[in-house]
Design a protein around this motif. Structure first.
Motif, PDB file in Angstrom:
ATOM      1  N   PRO A  74       0.837  -1.203   0.000  1.00 37.45           N
ATOM      2  CA  PRO A  74       0.000   0.000   0.000  1.00 37.45           C
ATOM      3  C   PRO A  74       0.871   1.252   0.000  1.00 37.45           C
ATOM      4  CG  PRO A  74      -0.830  -1.593   1.577  1.00 37.45           C
ATOM      5  CD  PRO A  74       0.502  -2.111   1.092  1.00 37.45           C
ATOM      6  N   SER A  75       0.493   2.221  -0.829  1.00 32.72           N
ATOM      7  CA  SER A  75       1.255   3.464  -0.938  1.00 32.72           C
ATOM      8  C   SER A  75       0.292   4.637  -1.058  1.00 32.72           C
ATOM      9  CB  SER A  75       2.211   3.408  -2.125  1.00 32.72           C
ATOM     10  OG  SER A  75       1.538   3.050  -3.308  1.00 32.72           O
ATOM     11  N   ARG A  76       0.862   5.825  -0.875  1.00 31.46           N
ATOM     12  CA  ARG A  76       0.070   7.048  -0.883  1.00 31.46           C
ATOM     13  C   ARG A  76       0.754   8.080  -1.766  1.00 31.46           C
ATOM     14  NH1 ARG A  76      -3.218   6.632   3.297  1.00 31.46           N
ATOM     15  NH2 ARG A  76      -3.769   8.812   3.472  1.00 31.46           N
ATOM     16  N   GLY A  77       0.004   9.123  -2.085  1.00 32.54           N
ATOM     17  CA  GLY A  77       0.594  10.211  -2.855  1.00 32.54           C
ATOM     18  C   GLY A  77      -0.433  11.259  -3.207  1.00 32.54           C
ATOM     19  N   GLY A  78      -0.050  12.087  -4.168  1.00 27.34           N
ATOM     20  CA  GLY A  78      -0.929  13.139  -4.648  1.00 27.34           C
ATOM     21  C   GLY A  78      -1.129  13.004  -6.147  1.00 27.34           C
ATOM     22  N   TRP A  79      -2.272  13.500  -6.619  1.00 25.15           N
ATOM     23  CA  TRP A  79      -2.559  13.441  -8.049  1.00 25.15           C
ATOM     24  C   TRP A  79      -2.992  14.812  -8.547  1.00 25.15           C
ATOM     25  CZ3 TRP A  79      -7.397  14.319 -10.305  1.00 25.15           C
ATOM     26  CH2 TRP A  79      -8.493  14.349  -9.441  1.00 25.15           C
ATOM     27  N   ALA A  80      -2.766  15.042  -9.841  1.00 21.59           N
ATOM     28  CA  ALA A  80      -3.163  16.295 -10.475  1.00 21.59           C
ATOM     29  C   ALA A  80      -3.302  16.068 -11.974  1.00 21.59           C
ATOM     30  CB  ALA A  80      -2.112  17.369 -10.215  1.00 21.59           C
ATOM     31  N   PHE A  81      -4.171  16.855 -12.588  1.00 20.90           N
ATOM     32  CA  PHE A  81      -4.259  16.825 -14.042  1.00 20.90           C
ATOM     33  C   PHE A  81      -3.046  17.539 -14.615  1.00 20.90           C
ATOM     34  CE2 PHE A  81      -8.927  16.625 -13.180  1.00 20.90           C
ATOM     35  CZ  PHE A  81      -9.172  15.406 -13.803  1.00 20.90           C
ATOM     36  N   TYR A  82      -2.545  17.039 -15.733  1.00 19.66           N
ATOM     37  CA  TYR A  82      -1.488  17.749 -16.442  1.00 19.66           C
ATOM     38  C   TYR A  82      -2.115  18.904 -17.216  1.00 19.66           C
ATOM     39  CZ  TYR A  82       2.229  14.360 -15.622  1.00 19.66           C
ATOM     40  OH  TYR A  82       3.193  13.580 -15.042  1.00 19.66           O
ATOM     41  N   VAL A  83      -1.452  20.045 -17.191  1.00 20.64           N
ATOM     42  CA  VAL A  83      -1.890  21.207 -17.965  1.00 20.64           C
ATOM     43  C   VAL A  83      -0.696  21.763 -18.724  1.00 20.64           C
ATOM     44  CG1 VAL A  83      -3.775  21.823 -16.405  1.00 20.64           C
ATOM     45  CG2 VAL A  83      -1.527  22.799 -16.030  1.00 20.64           C
ATOM     46  N   ALA A  84      -0.977  22.370 -19.870  1.00 17.53           N
ATOM     47  CA  ALA A  84       0.084  22.960 -20.685  1.00 17.53           C
ATOM     48  C   ALA A  84       0.570  24.237 -20.005  1.00 17.53           C
ATOM     49  CB  ALA A  84      -0.430  23.261 -22.073  1.00 17.53           C
ATOM     50  N   LEU A 104       0.917  11.438 -11.190  1.00 15.70           N
ATOM     51  CA  LEU A 104       0.934  10.840  -9.855  1.00 15.70           C
ATOM     52  C   LEU A 104       2.265  11.126  -9.183  1.00 15.70           C
ATOM     53  CD1 LEU A 104      -0.474   7.334 -10.853  1.00 15.70           C
ATOM     54  CD2 LEU A 104      -1.752   9.258  -9.894  1.00 15.70           C
ATOM     55  N   ALA A 105       2.224  11.555  -7.930  1.00 16.40           N
ATOM     56  CA  ALA A 105       3.436  11.777  -7.133  1.00 16.40           C
ATOM     57  C   ALA A 105       3.351  10.862  -5.924  1.00 16.40           C
ATOM     58  CB  ALA A 105       3.541  13.237  -6.705  1.00 16.40           C
ATOM     59  N   PHE A 106       4.129   9.806  -5.935  1.00 19.66           N
ATOM     60  CA  PHE A 106       4.133   8.840  -4.839  1.00 19.66           C
ATOM     61  C   PHE A 106       4.997   9.357  -3.693  1.00 19.66           C
ATOM     62  CE2 PHE A 106       2.788   6.349  -8.405  1.00 19.66           C
ATOM     63  CZ  PHE A 106       1.937   5.396  -7.873  1.00 19.66           C
ATOM     64  N   HIS A 107       4.612   9.013  -2.455  1.00 19.93           N
ATOM     65  CA  HIS A 107       5.364   9.412  -1.268  1.00 19.93           C
ATOM     66  C   HIS A 107       6.054   8.198  -0.652  1.00 19.93           C
ATOM     67  CE1 HIS A 107       3.406  13.290  -1.399  1.00 19.93           C
ATOM     68  NE2 HIS A 107       2.222  12.705  -1.373  1.00 19.93           N
ATOM     69  N   GLY A 108       7.126   8.444   0.053  1.00 23.74           N
ATOM     70  CA  GLY A 108       7.824   7.387   0.792  1.00 23.74           C
ATOM     71  C   GLY A 108       8.524   6.388  -0.099  1.00 23.74           C
ATOM     72  N   ALA A 109       8.456   5.122   0.301  1.00 18.34           N
ATOM     73  CA  ALA A 109       9.172   4.058  -0.393  1.00 18.34           C
ATOM     74  C   ALA A 109       8.715   3.880  -1.837  1.00 18.34           C
ATOM     75  CB  ALA A 109       9.004   2.745   0.364  1.00 18.34           C
ATOM     76  N   ALA A 110       7.504   4.338  -2.170  1.00 13.90           N
ATOM     77  CA  ALA A 110       6.972   4.156  -3.520  1.00 13.90           C
ATOM     78  C   ALA A 110       7.404   5.258  -4.484  1.00 13.90           C
ATOM     79  CB  ALA A 110       5.450   4.089  -3.462  1.00 13.90           C
TER      80      ALA A 110
END
Length: 146
Positions: A74-84, A104-110
């Protein structure tokens, strides 16, 4: 081969190459509320996307994601739409309300996990990819869980 035939082939070559590289999968722009929720892949891969632009994931060590260096834990992170942001430059922007590609930006070991998600099938699926030219490049398609 006849010269006329060679000219026709030469004229078609760029279009054939573009078609082969683009694949048959096109992306769809959706709003953030269409992304939030639980999504599952074909081999036990799972994502849960929250409205606050965070996510949890598990099972991302499946065969097709091995080269992307993702963990099955199990891992965690942040997400966002790509924009120009400018010519040939895109960034993940948390304020973006819609998009067709998710960074996707994974945190920690991921953190070594290197995948993005493309919104496909009219917004009904998310494809894992490590190549901006191939929306379903890693051949793992996530669908919304009921």
């Amino acid at each position: 081969m006849h010269r006329t035939a060679l000219r026709k082939l030469a004229a078609l070559a760029p279009f054939l190459l573009l078609t082969a590289c683009a694949g048959s999968q096109s992306t769809t722009k959706v709003t953030a509320d269409r992304i939030t929720g639980d999504w599952a892949g074909p081999h036990g891969e799972k994502f849960t996307f929250a409205a606050d632009r965070t996510f949890t994931a598990s099972g991302l060590d499946s065969k097709n994601l091995t080269d992307a260096l993702c963990t099955g834990k199990p891992s965690r992170g942040g997400w966002a739409f790509y924009v120009a942001e400018g010519r040939n430059t895109e960034i993940g922007e948390k304020a973006a309300k819609s998009g067709s590609w998710i960074g996707l930006a994974f945190h920690g070991a991921a953190e070594s996990c290197r995948i993005d998600l493309a919104v496909v099938d009219g917004g009904k699926a998310l494809c894992a990819t490590d190549d901006a030219d191939a929306p379903c490049g890693l051949d793992v398609k996530f669908t919304r869980e009921p």
